[in-house]
Design an enzyme around this catalytic site. Structure first.
Site, short mmCIF file in Angstrom:
data_model
loop_
_atom_site.label_atom_id
_atom_site.label_comp_id
_atom_site.label_asym_id
_atom_site.label_seq_id
_atom_site.Cartn_x
_atom_site.Cartn_y
_atom_site.Cartn_z
N TYR A 86 -2.78 -0.95 10.27
CA TYR A 86 -2.64 -1.10 8.82
C TYR A 86 -1.28 -0.58 8.35
O TYR A 86 -0.58 -1.24 7.57
CB TYR A 86 -3.77 -0.35 8.12
CG TYR A 86 -3.88 -0.59 6.64
CD1 TYR A 86 -4.54 -1.71 6.16
CD2 TYR A 86 -3.33 0.30 5.72
CE1 TYR A 86 -4.66 -1.95 4.79
CE2 TYR A 86 -3.44 0.08 4.36
CZ TYR A 86 -4.10 -1.04 3.89
OH TYR A 86 -4.21 -1.27 2.53
N SER A 91 0.86 -1.19 0.00
CA SER A 91 0.00 0.00 0.00
C SER A 91 0.89 1.23 0.00
O SER A 91 2.06 1.17 0.41
CB SER A 91 -0.88 0.00 1.25
OG SER A 91 -1.54 1.25 1.43
#
Length: 257
Positions: free
Chosen positions: A152, A139
């Site tokens: 995350y 990401s």
């Protein structure tokens, strides 16, 4: 058909990015193994549809990516695993002092630990085959951070670090390991958030997308699952044989800021 004869395992692939990646890999000629934690008729139907559309073999194998033993069992059940795409992931947003312990543990397990387990199980198969590709869907949050996304961000930074380690451990073999770092991607999950965001900010669709949802993405455009799939196919191809241990950002300039 640059991946003819190869078999790819894509975790978390019954929707969104994972399904888009699996479709592009099948389009490139590889057989594919789809995966998620559910075991529904529609999951197996997705595999059948891909097999019919692209003329490849496609299967669906249920496995809970929060469970290390199931992660490893997925790779064993897949048989061949020439290309491993670690895509499974979840998200939760909260201040760190209010972040639920169970959410932290689940995010680390699914987003990070699963990458370790599937890779550890796949590498011996790749070595036996004499060729392999590990492609981790990380990401933009693997390269930068945002508030309220501690688990995350930590997990995706870990995926980027693990990518480099695996690349170094396989550097003298015909195996590569790289990470793709998407920004915001237009998936069904994101699409479903747009109407509520429009109502919250009293804005039209395009204004919400450009000024709210894509505020940090300089292109002001979503990446697409087809673009991520195309990037995955490139990294799996012979053209990328000397690309290993790196990240490729598909983020509209986000990490250039």
């Amino acid at each position: 058909m640059v991946l003819n004869g190869k078999t790819a395992v894509v975790t978390g692939s019954n929707s969104g990015i994972g399904l888009g990646v699996a479709r592009e890999i099948a389009r490139a000629g590889a057989n594919v193994v789809l995966n998620s934690f559910t075991d529904r008729e529609e999951d197996h139907a997705l595999a059948a549809e891909i097999a019919k559309e692209f003329g490849v073999e496609a299967r669906y194998i249920q496995a809970d990516m929060s469970d290390g033993e199931q992660c490893r069992a997925l790779i064993e059940k897949a048989g061949d695993c020439d290309v491993l795409v670690n895509n499974a992931g979840i998200q939760h947003v909260a201040p760190i002092d209010e972040f639920p312990m169970d959410k932290w543990n689940a995010i680390i397990a699914i987003n990070l630990n699963s990458v370790f387990h599937t890779t550890a199980a796949a590498l011996p198969k790749m070595r036996t085959a004499g060729w392999g590709r590990v492609i981790n869907i990380a990401s933009a949050h693997g390269l930068t951070a945002s508030p309220f996304k501690s688990a995350y961000v930590a997990a995706k930074h870990g995926v980027v670090g693990m990518t480099k380690t695996v690349a170094l451990e396989t550097a003298e073999e015909p195996i590569t390991c790289n990470a793709i770092c998407p920004g915001y991607v237009l998936t069904p999950l994101v699409e479903a958030q747009i109407p509520d965001t429009m109502e919250k900010y009293n804005m039209g669709r395009e204004e919400v997308i450009k000024k709210v949802m894509l505020e940090r993405q300089p292109s002001r455009e979503f990446a697409t699952v087809e673009q991520l799939g195309g990037t995955t196919v490139f990294l799996a191809s012979d053209a990328a044989a000397q690309i290993t241990g790196t990240t490729i950002s598909v983020d509209g300039g986000w990490t250039a800021l």
